[in-house]
Write a protein that holds these residues in place. Structure first.
Motif, PDB file in Angstrom:
ATOM      1  N   ALA A  79       0.843  -1.209   0.000  1.00 35.10           N
ATOM      2  CA  ALA A  79       0.000   0.000   0.000  1.00 35.10           C
ATOM      3  C   ALA A  79       0.877   1.258   0.000  1.00 35.10           C
ATOM      4  O   ALA A  79       0.609   2.221  -0.728  1.00 35.10           O
ATOM      5  N   ASN A  80       1.941   1.250   0.810  1.00 33.17           N
ATOM      6  CA  ASN A  80       2.838   2.407   0.856  1.00 33.17           C
ATOM      7  C   ASN A  80       3.591   2.596  -0.458  1.00 33.17           C
ATOM      8  O   ASN A  80       3.834   3.728  -0.890  1.00 33.17           O
ATOM      9  N   LEU A  81       3.956   1.496  -1.101  1.00 31.47           N
ATOM     10  CA  LEU A  81       4.603   1.571  -2.416  1.00 31.47           C
ATOM     11  C   LEU A  81       3.685   2.277  -3.417  1.00 31.47           C
ATOM     12  O   LEU A  81       4.117   3.171  -4.165  1.00 31.47           O
ATOM     13  N   MET A  82       2.408   1.894  -3.431  1.00 32.90           N
ATOM     14  CA  MET A  82       1.461   2.484  -4.383  1.00 32.90           C
ATOM     15  C   MET A  82       1.136   3.950  -4.048  1.00 32.90           C
ATOM     16  O   MET A  82       0.706   4.708  -4.912  1.00 32.90           O
ATOM     17  N   LEU A  83       1.368   4.335  -2.770  1.00 30.06           N
ATOM     18  CA  LEU A  83       1.118   5.734  -2.369  1.00 30.06           C
ATOM     19  C   LEU A  83       2.399   6.563  -2.395  1.00 30.06           C
ATOM     20  O   LEU A  83       2.420   7.687  -1.895  1.00 30.06           O
ATOM     21  N   ARG A  84       3.483   5.996  -2.953  1.00 31.85           N
ATOM     22  CA  ARG A  84       4.789   6.653  -3.073  1.00 31.85           C
ATOM     23  C   ARG A  84       5.450   6.923  -1.728  1.00 31.85           C
ATOM     24  O   ARG A  84       6.340   7.765  -1.622  1.00 31.85           O
ATOM     25  N   ARG A  85       5.047   6.200  -0.693  1.00 32.46           N
ATOM     26  CA  ARG A  85       5.736   6.332   0.609  1.00 32.46           C
ATOM     27  C   ARG A  85       6.832   5.258   0.669  1.00 32.46           C
ATOM     28  O   ARG A  85       6.772   4.310   1.447  1.00 32.46           O
ATOM     29  N   TYR A  86       7.821   5.443  -0.195  1.00 28.52           N
ATOM     30  CA  TYR A  86       8.815   4.387  -0.401  1.00 28.52           C
ATOM     31  C   TYR A  86       9.639   4.100   0.855  1.00 28.52           C
ATOM     32  O   TYR A  86       9.995   2.957   1.116  1.00 28.52           O
ATOM     33  N   VAL A  87       9.966   5.141   1.612  1.00 26.05           N
ATOM     34  CA  VAL A  87      10.805   4.950   2.805  1.00 26.05           C
ATOM     35  C   VAL A  87      10.108   4.044   3.811  1.00 26.05           C
ATOM     36  O   VAL A  87      10.719   3.120   4.364  1.00 26.05           O
ATOM     37  N   ASP A  88       8.810   4.297   4.052  1.00 28.17           N
ATOM     38  CA  ASP A  88       8.043   3.445   4.981  1.00 28.17           C
ATOM     39  C   ASP A  88       8.007   2.006   4.486  1.00 28.17           C
ATOM     40  O   ASP A  88       8.156   1.059   5.270  1.00 28.17           O
ATOM     41  N   ALA A  89       7.814   1.831   3.167  1.00 30.14           N
ATOM     42  CA  ALA A  89       7.753   0.480   2.593  1.00 30.14           C
ATOM     43  C   ALA A  89       9.095  -0.224   2.746  1.00 30.14           C
ATOM     44  O   ALA A  89       9.157  -1.377   3.186  1.00 30.14           O
ATOM     45  N   VAL A  90      10.184   0.466   2.400  1.00 30.36           N
ATOM     46  CA  VAL A  90      11.531  -0.133   2.492  1.00 30.36           C
ATOM     47  C   VAL A  90      11.846  -0.520   3.930  1.00 30.36           C
ATOM     48  O   VAL A  90      12.337  -1.626   4.202  1.00 30.36           O
ATOM     49  N   ARG A  91      11.524   0.366   4.859  1.00 25.77           N
ATOM     50  CA  ARG A  91      11.848   0.112   6.278  1.00 25.77           C
ATOM     51  C   ARG A  91      11.152  -1.154   6.782  1.00 25.77           C
ATOM     52  O   ARG A  91      11.777  -1.999   7.428  1.00 25.77           O
ATOM     53  N   GLU A  92       9.869  -1.306   6.475  1.00 27.79           N
ATOM     54  CA  GLU A  92       9.126  -2.471   6.983  1.00 27.79           C
ATOM     55  C   GLU A  92       9.460  -3.748   6.216  1.00 27.79           C
ATOM     56  O   GLU A  92       9.535  -4.826   6.816  1.00 27.79           O
ATOM     57  N   PHE A  93       9.665  -3.653   4.894  1.00 23.52           N
ATOM     58  CA  PHE A  93      10.092  -4.839   4.136  1.00 23.52           C
ATOM     59  C   PHE A  93      11.428  -5.352   4.672  1.00 23.52           C
ATOM     60  O   PHE A  93      11.631  -6.555   4.822  1.00 23.52           O
ATOM     61  N   ASN A  94      12.336  -4.419   4.964  1.00 24.54           N
ATOM     62  CA  ASN A  94      13.644  -4.811   5.489  1.00 24.54           C
ATOM     63  C   ASN A  94      13.510  -5.576   6.801  1.00 24.54           C
ATOM     64  O   ASN A  94      14.111  -6.637   6.996  1.00 24.54           O
ATOM     65  N   LYS A  95      12.661  -5.054   7.705  1.00 23.23           N
ATOM     66  CA  LYS A  95      12.497  -5.700   9.023  1.00 23.23           C
ATOM     67  C   LYS A  95      11.924  -7.107   8.909  1.00 23.23           C
ATOM     68  O   LYS A  95      12.407  -8.046   9.531  1.00 23.23           O
ATOM     69  N   ILE A  96      10.876  -7.258   8.087  1.00 21.06           N
ATOM     70  CA  ILE A  96      10.232  -8.571   7.995  1.00 21.06           C
ATOM     71  C   ILE A  96      11.111  -9.569   7.240  1.00 21.06           C
ATOM     72  O   ILE A  96      11.180 -10.752   7.598  1.00 21.06           O
ATOM     73  N   LEU A  97      11.828  -9.100   6.209  1.00 25.58           N
ATOM     74  CA  LEU A  97      12.706 -10.011   5.461  1.00 25.58           C
ATOM     75  C   LEU A  97      13.873 -10.471   6.326  1.00 25.58           C
ATOM     76  O   LEU A  97      14.304 -11.630   6.236  1.00 25.58           O
ATOM     77  N   LEU A  98      14.359  -9.582   7.183  1.00 20.68           N
ATOM     78  CA  LEU A  98      15.429  -9.963   8.118  1.00 20.68           C
ATOM     79  C   LEU A  98      14.903 -10.988   9.125  1.00 20.68           C
ATOM     80  O   LEU A  98      15.578 -11.971   9.449  1.00 20.68           O
ATOM     81  N   TYR A  99      13.658 -10.763   9.597  1.00 24.51           N
ATOM     82  CA  TYR A  99      13.034 -11.688  10.547  1.00 24.51           C
ATOM     83  C   TYR A  99      12.866 -13.074   9.915  1.00 24.51           C
ATOM     84  O   TYR A  99      13.197 -14.094  10.531  1.00 24.51           O
ATOM     85  N   ILE A 100      12.359 -13.122   8.686  1.00 18.02           N
ATOM     86  CA  ILE A 100      12.172 -14.412   7.997  1.00 18.02           C
ATOM     87  C   ILE A 100      13.523 -15.086   7.766  1.00 18.02           C
ATOM     88  O   ILE A 100      13.670 -16.297   7.953  1.00 18.02           O
ATOM     89  N   PHE A 101      14.522 -14.302   7.373  1.00 20.94           N
ATOM     90  CA  PHE A 101      15.871 -14.824   7.124  1.00 20.94           C
ATOM     91  C   PHE A 101      16.423 -15.534   8.364  1.00 20.94           C
ATOM     92  O   PHE A 101      17.063 -16.585   8.265  1.00 20.94           O
ATOM     93  N   LYS A 102      16.131 -14.953   9.537  1.00 24.02           N
ATOM     94  CA  LYS A 102      16.676 -15.508  10.787  1.00 24.02           C
ATOM     95  C   LYS A 102      15.847 -16.661  11.343  1.00 24.02           C
ATOM     96  O   LYS A 102      16.362 -17.494  12.084  1.00 24.02           O
ATOM     97  N   THR A 103      14.537 -16.698  11.009  1.00 25.58           N
ATOM     98  CA  THR A 103      13.655 -17.661  11.699  1.00 25.58           C
ATOM     99  C   THR A 103      13.000 -18.706  10.811  1.00 25.58           C
ATOM    100  O   THR A 103      12.301 -19.576  11.318  1.00 25.58           O
ATOM    101  N   LYS A 104      13.186 -18.635   9.481  1.00 26.19           N
ATOM    102  CA  LYS A 104      12.399 -19.533   8.620  1.00 26.19           C
ATOM    103  C   LYS A 104      12.658 -21.010   8.877  1.00 26.19           C
ATOM    104  O   LYS A 104      11.784 -21.840   8.669  1.00 26.19           O
ATOM    105  N   GLN A 105      13.869 -21.345   9.378  1.00 30.12           N
ATOM    106  CA  GLN A 105      14.161 -22.770   9.620  1.00 30.12           C
ATOM    107  C   GLN A 105      13.267 -23.351  10.721  1.00 30.12           C
ATOM    108  O   GLN A 105      13.036 -24.553  10.765  1.00 30.12           O
ATOM    109  N   TYR A 106      12.734 -22.473  11.599  1.00 31.48           N
ATOM    110  CA  TYR A 106      11.870 -22.958  12.684  1.00 31.48           C
ATOM    111  C   TYR A 106      10.444 -23.242  12.210  1.00 31.48           C
ATOM    112  O   TYR A 106       9.628 -23.771  12.962  1.00 31.48           O
TER     113      TYR A 106
END
Length: 516
Positions: free
Chosen positions: A278-305
């Motif tokens: 939603a933020n990407l489509m509203l041109r709020r790129y910084v908010d989108a990048v910040r949250e994508f980064n957090k969740i992708l880092l979380y998945i990277f660390k925990t997906k094996q569980y």
């Protein structure tokens, strides 16, 4: 726990006993499953209910109902005292299994909607004295929205519909109606008073610390369904292309902090995926990048569980889609300083070459934007019912094509900005005439381009304020352009965490050394 093994072992003996599907045949293992489930629900034994939903139900489905539905609710009702609420819950699981393993008929899709209506009516207007696992309550909301989306896509493929199906669609025009779906989700939010709970600091702290469960003998069902319904509303509005309203519904949940939404991995990922999109489509790129980064880092660390989880494949799929969306965000708004090293490394491995080509803004670049958007976007829907009096045509791709067109139009508008950004990176100050000469345009056109840059690198946040997405900004004084490069806030936390981890490693190594 012993009960779980009891019906799993029984299932092994019953596997393949019955040649065809008989909705009235209830195997001993299924009988044992529903009896135990009914007992645990009455006793509010959340742990056992969760184990049965996540382990036993999946195990029995794999062994006995891989290609058939579970027994009908009428067949199992006598074993659970014909309990009305339990039968509604059983049918919810029955339809969820049907959608996951088989292809539901139009009649089954309509029946599933009727069952959700009955179940939510009981929650909203009845006295529900149950404690159910958050995972199951999230699955209800998630599946409700998924089946709505699936029905809209199914209904939009009119070309090959039989006369009987068209007649059934005419007859049940209220089934999966967009207003009905939105009204149920909104009613759950309002009746649960979850917004008021999250606004009061003390109530919010208690709700979050208990993960929404009621340890004083009450029920968590309405409160937690209301909470998850806010995420459901975000998702529905994203499917409709109404991103402002979707984000407005999510506002009561503070996604910068862990909360009940992070207690269920599927909800956590769905929340951030739709929030970021939603933020990407509203041109709020910084908010989108910040949250994508957090969740992708979380998945990277925990997906094996989560490898044994029924949601594992969905986690991996959403993970790949969010990397594609992150690649799009960073190509439109190069904010690599917001991305963690491990996420950036994965991103470059997956999309490094494509991101380089996306900077050129030629036909090949637009083709890549089209490809990544089409792969990673939600399955947009047209919620309105078709006109059956006109020639029957498929319109299931119309909403997607419209959103893609709007997105590529935005990308096209960014085309000139990449040239401006390149020059602004090199100079701390430059005259308007000199920059116009470099860019091979007249000064009047350059002023228009600079105003466009200002417009496109700023957006309106959820509170109505203006926020900047620019990695490089500037201001003009007379005919001179002065470049302002924002200084990133230094983040010491990651550095200290890495040093602490190294120190712990050294201490462990020292502990293993035997001294004479």
């Amino acid at each position: 726990m012993a009960a779980n093994y009891e019906y799993e072992e029984a299932a092994a003996g019953e596997e393949g006993e019955s040649g065809g599907y008989d909705p009235n045949y209830v195997a001993d293992s299924v009988k044992s499953f529903v009896v135990h489930m009914y007992r645990h629900i009455r006793e509010k034994n959340v742990y056992e209910i969760h184990q049965m939903c996540e382990t036993s139900f999946q195990s029995l489905s794999e062994r006995l109902f891989k290609e058939t539905p579970w027994p009908s609710v009428e067949a199992i009702a006598p074993y659970v005292d014909n309990d009305h609420v339990f039968c509604l819950l059983y049918r919810e699981m029955w339809f969820r299994h049907l959608y996951a393993r088989l292809s539901p008929t139009l009649k089954q899709r309509i029946d599933s909607y009727d069952n959700y209506c009955s179940l939510f009516q009981v929650v909203l207007h009845g006295v529900v004295n149950m404690q159910l696992p958050n995972q199951w309550l999230w699955d209800m909301v998630d599946e409700f929205v998924y089946q709505f989306q699936s029905f809209c896509q199914f209904r939009a493929k009119l070309k090959n519909k039989t006369e009987q199906e068209v007649a059934l669609l005419r007859q049940h025009d209220k089934a999966w109606n967009v207003y009905g779906v939105l009204n149920f989700l909104q009613a759950l939010v309002e009746k649960s008073s979850i917004v008021q709970i999250l606004e009061q600091e003390e109530d919010k702290e208690h709700f979050t610390s208990t993960d929404g469960y009621d340890y004083s003998g009450g029920s968590n069902v309405l409160k937690v369904l209301g909470y998850f319904s806010m995420v459901g509303l975000l998702r529905v509005h994203c499917l409709l292309g109404d991103y402002h309203t979707g984000l407005k519904w999510l506002q009561p949940i503070d996604i910068s902090q862990p909360g009940v939404y992070t207690s269920v991995i599927g909800c956590h990922i769905a929340t951030i995926y739709h929030y970021g999109f939603a933020n990407l489509m509203l041109r709020r790129y910084v908010d989108a990048v910040r949250e994508f980064n957090k969740i992708l880092l979380y998945i990277f660390k925990t997906k094996q569980y989560h490898q044994k989880s029924p949601q594992y494949e969905q986690i991996l799929k959403k993970n790949e889609q969010m990397y594609a969306l992150l690649a799009v965000c960073l190509s439109l708004c190069p904010q690599t300083k917001l991305v963690d090293d491990s996420v950036n490394s994965q991103l470059r491995e997956k999309y490094g070459e494509k991101m380089m080509r996306m900077q050129r803004y030629d036909d090949e670049a637009f083709g890549i934007y089209d490809e990544l958007f089409s792969y990673a976007c939600p399955k947009f829907i047209t919620p309105s019912a078709p006109s059956f009096d006109e020639p029957l045509v498929n319109y299931n791709q119309d909403a997607y094509r419209l959103q893609l067109k709007m997105f590529l139009y935005e990308v096209k508008q960014q085309q000139l900005l990449s040239g401006v950004r390149t020059f602004l990176k090199v100079y701390s100050s430059i005259s308007l005439a000199k920059l116009a000469k470099y860019m091979e345009v007249d000064e009047s056109t350059l002023r228009t381009i600079l105003l466009t840059y200002k417009h496109k690198t700023h957006s309106v946040d959820s509170n109505g304020g203006i926020i900047s997405n620019a990695d490089i900004d500037f201001y003009m004084n007379n005919d001179m352009i002065y470049v302002v490069e924002p200084k990133p806030a230094k983040r010491y936390g990651d550095f200290f965490l890495r040093q602490i981890a190294k120190l712990e490693g050294v201490i462990n190594d020292m502990d293993r050394v035997k001294l004479d």
